[in-house]
Every structure is written in structure tokens, then in C-alpha cells.
Design a protein around this motif. Structure first.
Motif, PDB file in Angstrom:
ATOM      1  N   THR A  71      11.477  38.793  -3.954  1.00  9.14           N
ATOM      2  CA  THR A  71      12.489  37.994  -4.673  1.00  9.14           C
ATOM      3  C   THR A  71      13.086  38.805  -5.827  1.00  9.14           C
ATOM      4  OG1 THR A  71      10.658  36.951  -5.862  1.00  9.14           O
ATOM      5  CG2 THR A  71      11.662  35.659  -4.117  1.00  9.14           C
ATOM      6  N   ASP A  72      12.303  39.744  -6.374  1.00  6.82           N
ATOM      7  CA  ASP A  72      12.825  40.603  -7.444  1.00  6.82           C
ATOM      8  C   ASP A  72      13.979  41.483  -6.948  1.00  6.82           C
ATOM      9  OD1 ASP A  72      11.025  39.654  -9.249  1.00  6.82           O
ATOM     10  OD2 ASP A  72       9.695  41.401  -9.224  1.00  6.82           O
ATOM     11  N   GLN A  73      13.905  41.909  -5.694  1.00  9.16           N
ATOM     12  CA  GLN A  73      14.869  42.904  -5.202  1.00  9.16           C
ATOM     13  C   GLN A  73      15.963  42.339  -4.306  1.00  9.16           C
ATOM     14  OE1 GLN A  73      13.289  46.856  -4.117  1.00  9.16           O
ATOM     15  NE2 GLN A  73      11.277  46.092  -4.644  1.00  9.16           N
ATOM     16  N   LEU A  74      15.737  41.150  -3.740  1.00  8.74           N
ATOM     17  CA  LEU A  74      16.743  40.575  -2.839  1.00  8.74           C
ATOM     18  C   LEU A  74      17.405  39.390  -3.535  1.00  8.74           C
ATOM     19  CD1 LEU A  74      14.496  40.447   0.357  1.00  8.74           C
ATOM     20  CD2 LEU A  74      16.314  42.100  -0.062  1.00  8.74           C
ATOM     21  N   THR A  75      18.691  39.238  -3.332  1.00 10.21           N
ATOM     22  CA  THR A  75      19.388  38.092  -3.926  1.00 10.21           C
ATOM     23  C   THR A  75      19.380  36.930  -2.939  1.00 10.21           C
ATOM     24  OG1 THR A  75      21.434  39.070  -3.140  1.00 10.21           O
ATOM     25  CG2 THR A  75      20.876  39.423  -5.448  1.00 10.21           C
ATOM     26  N   LEU A  76      18.170  36.503  -2.598  1.00 12.15           N
ATOM     27  CA  LEU A  76      17.989  35.415  -1.641  1.00 12.15           C
ATOM     28  C   LEU A  76      16.971  34.437  -2.207  1.00 12.15           C
ATOM     29  CD1 LEU A  76      17.606  37.578   1.608  1.00 12.15           C
ATOM     30  CD2 LEU A  76      19.580  36.156   1.041  1.00 12.15           C
ATOM     31  N   SER A  77      17.062  33.182  -1.771  1.00 10.91           N
ATOM     32  CA  SER A  77      16.105  32.179  -2.242  1.00 10.91           C
ATOM     33  C   SER A  77      14.735  32.440  -1.612  1.00 10.91           C
ATOM     34  CB  SER A  77      16.583  30.778  -1.844  1.00 10.91           C
ATOM     35  OG  SER A  77      16.505  30.622  -0.442  1.00 10.91           O
ATOM     36  N   GLN A  78      13.690  31.905  -2.250  1.00 11.97           N
ATOM     37  CA  GLN A  78      12.339  32.106  -1.709  1.00 11.97           C
ATOM     38  C   GLN A  78      12.171  31.488  -0.304  1.00 11.97           C
ATOM     39  OE1 GLN A  78       9.127  32.037  -4.573  1.00 11.97           O
ATOM     40  NE2 GLN A  78       7.652  31.471  -2.986  1.00 11.97           N
ATOM     41  N   PRO A  79      12.729  30.275  -0.042  1.00 14.21           N
ATOM     42  CA  PRO A  79      12.619  29.743   1.329  1.00 14.21           C
ATOM     43  C   PRO A  79      13.290  30.640   2.375  1.00 14.21           C
ATOM     44  CG  PRO A  79      13.237  27.997  -0.188  1.00 14.21           C
ATOM     45  CD  PRO A  79      13.306  29.281  -0.965  1.00 14.21           C
ATOM     46  N   THR A  80      14.439  31.225   2.007  1.00 14.48           N
ATOM     47  CA  THR A  80      15.130  32.122   2.944  1.00 14.48           C
ATOM     48  C   THR A  80      14.279  33.364   3.213  1.00 14.48           C
ATOM     49  OG1 THR A  80      17.276  31.364   2.154  1.00 14.48           O
ATOM     50  CG2 THR A  80      17.261  33.456   3.332  1.00 14.48           C
ATOM     51  N   ILE A  81      13.706  33.921   2.149  1.00 18.19           N
ATOM     52  CA  ILE A  81      12.838  35.097   2.316  1.00 18.19           C
ATOM     53  C   ILE A  81      11.631  34.725   3.175  1.00 18.19           C
ATOM     54  CG2 ILE A  81      11.317  36.708   1.094  1.00 18.19           C
ATOM     55  CD1 ILE A  81      13.386  36.715  -1.196  1.00 18.19           C
ATOM     56  N   SER A  82      11.046  33.549   2.929  1.00 24.16           N
ATOM     57  CA  SER A  82       9.888  33.107   3.720  1.00 24.16           C
ATOM     58  C   SER A  82      10.241  32.975   5.197  1.00 24.16           C
ATOM     59  CB  SER A  82       9.363  31.761   3.196  1.00 24.16           C
ATOM     60  OG  SER A  82       8.815  31.951   1.915  1.00 24.16           O
ATOM     61  N   HIS A  83      11.449  32.465   5.466  1.00 21.91           N
ATOM     62  CA  HIS A  83      11.898  32.360   6.861  1.00 21.91           C
ATOM     63  C   HIS A  83      11.955  33.748   7.513  1.00 21.91           C
ATOM     64  CE1 HIS A  83      14.400  31.799  10.392  1.00 21.91           C
ATOM     65  NE2 HIS A  83      15.252  32.664   9.891  1.00 21.91           N
ATOM     66  N   HIS A  84      12.579  34.708   6.809  1.00 21.79           N
ATOM     67  CA  HIS A  84      12.691  36.065   7.361  1.00 21.79           C
ATOM     68  C   HIS A  84      11.307  36.690   7.559  1.00 21.79           C
ATOM     69  CE1 HIS A  84      16.981  36.231   7.359  1.00 21.79           C
ATOM     70  NE2 HIS A  84      17.111  36.160   6.059  1.00 21.79           N
ATOM     71  N   LEU A  85      10.401  36.437   6.612  1.00 18.65           N
ATOM     72  CA  LEU A  85       9.040  36.975   6.730  1.00 18.65           C
ATOM     73  C   LEU A  85       8.346  36.416   7.971  1.00 18.65           C
ATOM     74  CD1 LEU A  85       7.990  36.873   2.958  1.00 18.65           C
ATOM     75  CD2 LEU A  85       8.095  38.939   4.381  1.00 18.65           C
TER      76      LEU A  85
END
Lengths: 118, 118
Positions: free
Chosen positions: B67-81
Motif C-alpha cells: 500500500t506504501d508503493q501502489l496507489t490502490l486501495s487495500q481491498p484492491t491489492i488483496s484481490h490482486h494478491l
């Protein structure tokens, strides 16, 4: 210079030696370029087309060679061929009534080089 | 045996030495497996996540690092993960409040090996 819908693969290969995914965080614009190339490849029919063209005599095949081996209509195959030409994986040469497609040398290796961990 | 949404990459690596795309026409089922893996990779955010995880100390990162490096919400990052874990590119370990993600060794090389022309 030709203007294509997607960035040509040379944009990736230029970074292949310095921006391996597993070595350092890639820049957002490089991620966009690589994702576009991977999207062009990420289809079973397009992967089969590439492998049929590459395995064909002289690494060149016409649409007739592809319709023989794929259970897809000619317009569908033509669509997939256009995506692969636009993405820089195939080139197209017209001779007589037929178009002949061949693999762009090094184009798959460029993507593989970026993906491979160092 | 675990049942995952997508076929694990080991299915690809097993063929990496014998079914290079440019050597011989690949079987339809192998094209499906490879296309699924490429689809998981064919997203700029997911490519950036992989490269951030791989470049991180000990090749392991928590969601907070991303989240520090990507300009994306945590749910979006969790989806990609989740997509990357399901496709066999990342593994997830929970320690305390945080989940830590690391690159599955050889997973990118498996895809690269199939793509690379011989």
C-alpha cells in the motif's frame, strides 16, 4: 515507423537485461507495457496459433494452415492474428490470395527475459 | 492435494523442457493452462506487486509494504494478491496481524521457459 495499437515489444526487450521482475520493482509504465504484451499472449487460441506458426515449415503459416488445426471460424482466427501482429509477436506478408504469418524473432524471448528471475 | 481455482504452475514447468511454444504445436489443454497463468500476470498492478515482493528484503513483503508503493486501495491489492496466490506465483504466511507474501521460487521461470524459443 509504423503506428500500432499496442507498444511494440522492442520497448520491453530494451529493458529485459536491466529490469527483470524479480530483481527490482519495475516502473509503472514498464508494467503497463509488459501487461499489454502478456494480455496478447494470454489466450489459448493465440498461444496455439503462435506454436502452430513457429512449428510450421520455415516458421511461416497461412490462415489455411491454421483453420486446418483449430476448431475456430476464419474471422475468429483473423481477429486473433491481428492481436498478435499488433502486439509484435507475428508479422504478416501477403502473397497472391493468401496472407502468410511468421514469428517475430526474439519476440517471445523478450517477454521471457523480463519474467525470468535473475 | 489442494484444490485451487487455477491449475498450479507445476503443470507448466513439467512441460517447460519438452513443449516450448516455438518448437512444436502445443496441445489444447497445455494452451489453456499457460493462458490461465499469463492472464494472472497480465495486469500492471499484479506485475508491480510481484516485482515489489521480489525486490523486498528476503523477497517477502506484507500488504502494508504494498500500500506504501501502489496507489490502490487495500481491498484492491488483496484481490490482486489472491489472484497471484491462486495462480501459484505467490505464497502467503500469516504472522500476527499481518500476512506476508513471497515469490514462489521458479514460478516466473516456468512461464518464461515455455515462452522462450529454443
Amino acid at each position: 515507423m509504423m503506428v500500432t495499437q499496442t507498444l511494440p515489444l522492442t520497448d520491453i526487450s530494451a529493458d529485459a537485461c536491466t529490469s527483470s521482475l524479480a530483481r527490482a520493482a519495475i516502473a509503472p509504465e514498464h508494467a503497463e507495457t509488459l501487461a499489454r504484451s502478456l494480455k496478447a499472449l494470454a489466450d489459448p487460441a493465440r498461444l496455439r496459433i503462435i506454436s502452430i506458426v513457429a512449428a510450421h515449415a520455415a516458421a511461416e503459416a497461412c490462415v489455411c494452415d491454421l483453420t486446418d488445426q483449430l476448431t475456430l471460424s476464419q474471422p475468429t482466427i483473423s481477429h486473433h492474428l491481428k492481436v498478435l501482429v499488433d502486439a509484435g509477436f507475428l508479422t504478416r506478408v501477403k502473397r497472391g490470395t493468401w496472407s502468410y504469418y511468421s514469428l517475430v524473432p526474439g519476440s517471445l524471448n523478450s517477454v521471457a527475459g523480463v519474467l525470468a528471475a535473475v
